[in-house]
Design a protein around this motif. Structure first.
Motif, PDB file in Angstrom:
ATOM      1  N   ARG A   1      -5.203  -4.332  -3.010  1.00 36.71           N
ATOM      2  CA  ARG A   1      -5.144  -3.182  -2.112  1.00 36.71           C
ATOM      3  C   ARG A   1      -6.185  -3.278  -1.012  1.00 36.71           C
ATOM      4  N   ALA A   2      -7.413  -3.693  -1.382  1.00 39.81           N
ATOM      5  CA  ALA A   2      -8.460  -3.842  -0.369  1.00 39.81           C
ATOM      6  C   ALA A   2      -8.050  -4.897   0.653  1.00 39.81           C
TER       7      ALA A   2
ATOM      8  N   LYS B   1      -6.793  -3.936  -7.487  1.00 39.48           N
ATOM      9  CA  LYS B   1      -7.748  -3.359  -6.543  1.00 39.48           C
ATOM     10  C   LYS B   1      -8.031  -4.324  -5.397  1.00 39.48           C
TER      11      LYS B   1
ATOM     12  N   LEU C   1       0.825  -1.215   0.000  1.00 43.45           N
ATOM     13  CA  LEU C   1       0.000   0.000   0.000  1.00 43.45           C
ATOM     14  C   LEU C   1       0.856   1.260   0.000  1.00 43.45           C
TER      15      LEU C   1
ATOM     16  N   LEU D   1      -5.345  -3.693   3.019  1.00 45.63           N
ATOM     17  CA  LEU D   1      -5.894  -2.819   4.061  1.00 45.63           C
ATOM     18  C   LEU D   1      -6.564  -3.654   5.140  1.00 45.63           C
TER      19      LEU D   1
ATOM     20  N   ARG E   1       3.731   0.646  -3.191  1.00 42.06           N
ATOM     21  CA  ARG E   1       3.175   0.119  -4.441  1.00 42.06           C
ATOM     22  C   ARG E   1       4.084  -0.893  -5.123  1.00 42.06           C
TER      23      ARG E   1
END
Lengths: 222, 215, 274
Positions: free
Chosen positions: C160-161, C157, C85, C164, C88
């Protein structure tokens, strides 16, 4: 900034008021789950009484979970979320405003109703007060944590079920403390420790969790 | 690429450098760069799936490019300060119009969110000019697709933003509304505004645009 | 920015990582097998029976390393998620995703062996003990990560979710752990898990350590292997990946691929400073 937040809160509350059947659905769900306890366990008051704190808290957690399902979904679908992300205030603050509006219209009714439901399961006097108080401190934390799940599962297949898998483990500490406070009250022992810890959790969650929600929303919008 | 002069005031330009965007594992475009000066109109052209919407969302900072940078008034697009952010208005494919609310309420909420101070009079006036006279207080649900779109576009009339990013603004608009929108864009450009837009329809009638071809 | 010049970041380029993993994994498999055999031998034949539990305690040599591994792998996964995150670096997401199934397996294994251990020791396969309960929650955190990563159509995506989520989970793991511990102590008083006394025979300790090393190295090997195949599927369209899939990756192709990847990075970086 305050003005735009106020706009957001007012808009969300008025939208929820317009769809008041949503509020009714959640409240009805909450009551129904609690009704299932006597139906499955039997009507003996003693048994029900021991189960009451956990029962009401589990029902509240589930109701909070299903009500949060659509917290961001509508705004995401129609593009409002993009506008919120592009508006001058920080997205985390906007997220907090949305969760606050959601809690006021969907969480607070559960808190208000809880003494009646606790009473129906055999809780009495001060225990009812502790129950309502623990929910008052705990359900906002549930709403905040659930909002992270709602944001993470935006635009994802099988959102609802997935959200339950992501969020229920995180609900565990709140549930332990909330139901624990009521149990302590039933044995006339010190429940203030539980309540203070719940309050501490709320105090930590309010500034921190919205940052995580904003991060998740940005990922969903990307 | 334009040479930049050193001034105390950051230039009111939108700069994109060597942008490349991906959707999933697919490379949509790469090497896109431009500097948009005040009074300029940028028209993004490309077939379906060429990444027009992605580019526009990237330009306003919603999506992150795989490669490259974007600056608006000298600030990186994903780290704008509040005032600079307010100088940017985006109307997307999904137009952020709530069906339960009336055009007037929609517009008020939009203004409230952006913290723009406009009196009631201006809001009513804007809706009238957008061709929604008599419909100001009918929930959008009961309006046509074109009227819904006009509700969104009425924001252009109350906006103080310098940069407009409009994704497919002509969709569902009738000829009169298109003419009205073109006129509004021309006015905006004249006073030093900037517009980035895309459309599959003819744009005859707009001031001479700069063309960015994604194909 | 300066971080990019540190040599270990060489392996953030997928082809370099692939080749490194290719070289490392055979050794790791070998070491894991060696330690596993040694650990099992010491555990089953050298270590004396427990004076209370007899031979049934020996499952501890699997149970304890698996439990440690599960916890450690979750934190490692969250760390890789954070790296992904913040910087990258795509390989970090590949690593985090590769860790998740092994972590879930280890956590499940520790629950399973715990149940098998519990049956002869205190007469039940499952108790709502503090450690069992928080391990179960840890398993669900792993499953949530895997499900969220897989649910998104866009791999970037979804990554990344899920990253998190892993970070949020990692922050919550201690809170969950302590609240469960506290909950349990309030309800039960003394933990039944205190079966292993303070003194442990040296051979028991040796077996435990050997098995722990075996689990570590096995995890490293399997995670690298999984990361390798994930890298190949992500880069499936590139020449180097196609060559590598057939086992014919030439040095020349690899260097070209790395140079290309670095060039892409350099572009985004110089743009960042402009």
């Amino acid at each position: 900034m305050l003005r735009s937040l106020w706009t957001l809160i007012r808009r969300d509350v008025s939208l929820i008021v317009m769809r008041r059947q949503d509020v009714l659905t959640v409240v009805a769900f909450f009551i129904l789950v609690i009704t299932l306890f006597p139906l499955s366990i039997g009507p003996e008051p003693d048994k029900l009484r021991t189960l009451a704190p956990g029962g009401v808290w589990v029902a509240a957690a589930l109701a909070s979970l299903i009500s949060l399902d659509r917290l961001f979904a509508d705004d995401w679908r129609d593009g409002t979320l993009e506008q919120v992300a592009l508006s001058p205030q920080p997205l985390a603050v906007a997220a907090l405003a949305k969760v606050a509006a959601h809690w006021f219209s969907l969480g607070l009714p559960l808190v208000v109703l809880s003494p009646a439901l606790g009473y129906s399961l055999g809780l009495e006097g001060a225990e009812l007060l502790v129950l309502a108080l623990s929910l008052l401190l705990g359900t906002p934390v549930l709403s905040l944590l659930g909002a992270v799940g709602a944001a993470l599962t935006l635009g994802v297949r099988a959102g609802g079920a997935l959200m339950a898998l992501l969020i229920l483990p995180l609900y565990a500490p709140v549930l332990i403390l909330g139901a624990g406070a009521v149990s302590e009250a039933m044995f006339d022992s010190a429940y203030t420790a539980h309540l203070s810890l719940l309050g501490a959790m709320l105090a930590v969650a309010v500034p921190l969790v919205p940052v995580a929600i904003a991060g998740a929303l940005r990922i969903a919008l990307d | 690429m334009h040479a930049q002069t050193d001034t105390a005031q950051p230039p009111a330009t939108l700069q994109a450098q060597r942008l490349a965007c991906r959707r999933g594992d697919e490379q949509l475009f790469s090497g896109v760069g431009f500097t948009l000066e005040p009074g300029e109109l940028l028209f993004v052209r490309g077939r379906n799936g060429s990444g027009k919407t992605t580019l526009l969302r990237t330009l306003c900072g919603l999506s992150e490019p795989a490669v490259g940078t974007i600056h608006w008034q000298g600030q990186p697009i994903r780290r704008l300060d509040d005032e600079t952010r307010r100088q940017l208005l985006f109307i997307g494919h999904r137009d952020a119009v709530k069906e339960e609310l009336t055009p007037l309420e929609n517009l008020r909420i939009h203004l409230g969110l952006r913290n723009e101070n406009t009196d009631e009079e201006t809001a009513w006036d804007a809706l009238q000019r957008a061709g929604l006279q008599g419909r100001e207080e009918v929930p959008v649900r009961y309006l046509s697709q074109g009227q819904r779109r006009r509700t969104a576009l009425a924001r252009l009339l109350v906006s103080q933003a310098r940069l407009w990013i409009l994704d497919e603004p002509l969709t569902a608009l009738d000829r009169r509304a298109v003419a009205w929108l073109f006129e509004r864009i021309a006015e905006h450009l004249e006073v030093g505004g900037m517009v980035v837009t895309t459309s599959h329809q003819s744009i005859d009638g707009l001031p001479e645009p700069r063309i960015l071809d994604l194909d | 920015m300066t971080a990019r010049s540190i040599p270990w970041l060489k392996f953030t380029a997928p082809p370099n990582f692939y080749v490194l993993a290719e070289r490392l994994t055979p050794w790791l498999w070998g070491v894991a097998a060696l330690f596993l055999v040694a650990g099992l031998y010491v555990g089953f034949f050298v270590a004396p029976p427990d004076y209370q539990q007899g031979n049934s305690y020996r499952i501890m040599f699997i149970h304890v390393p698996a439990a440690w591994m599960g916890m450690f792998l979750y934190l490692l996964m969250a760390l890789y998620g954070a790296i992904f995150l913040i910087w990258r670096i795509k390989m970090a997401d590949v690593m985090a995703r590769a860790i998740a199934p092994t972590g879930a397996l280890m956590t499940f294994l520790s629950l399973w062996t715990g149940a098998l251990w519990g049956a002869p020791t205190w007469g039940t396969y499952w108790v709502w003990d503090a450690r069992l309960t928080s391990t179960l929650i840890l398993l669900f955190l792993f499953l949530g990560y895997i499900a969220l990563h897989a649910a998104s159509d866009d791999r970037e995506k979804g990554g990344r979710a899920a990253s998190l989520l892993a970070i949020i989970g990692a922050v919550n793991v201690p809170i969950i752990y302590f609240s469960v511990e506290w909950w349990y102590n309030l309800h039960q008083g003394v933990s039944v898990m205190r079966a292993d006394g303070p003194s442990m025979a040296p051979s028991m300790l040796a077996a435990l350590l050997l098995m722990t090393v075996a689990f570590w190295v096995y995890s490293a090997a399997i995670v690298l292997r999984r990361a390798q195949s994930e890298t190949l599927s992500r880069e499936a369209r590139k020449e180097w990946a196609q060559q590598a899939a057939c086992g014919r990756l030439t040095r020349d192709t690899r260097e070209r691929a790395v140079a290309q990847a670095q060039q892409e990075n350099a572009v985004s970086e110089s743009g960042g400073q402009a």
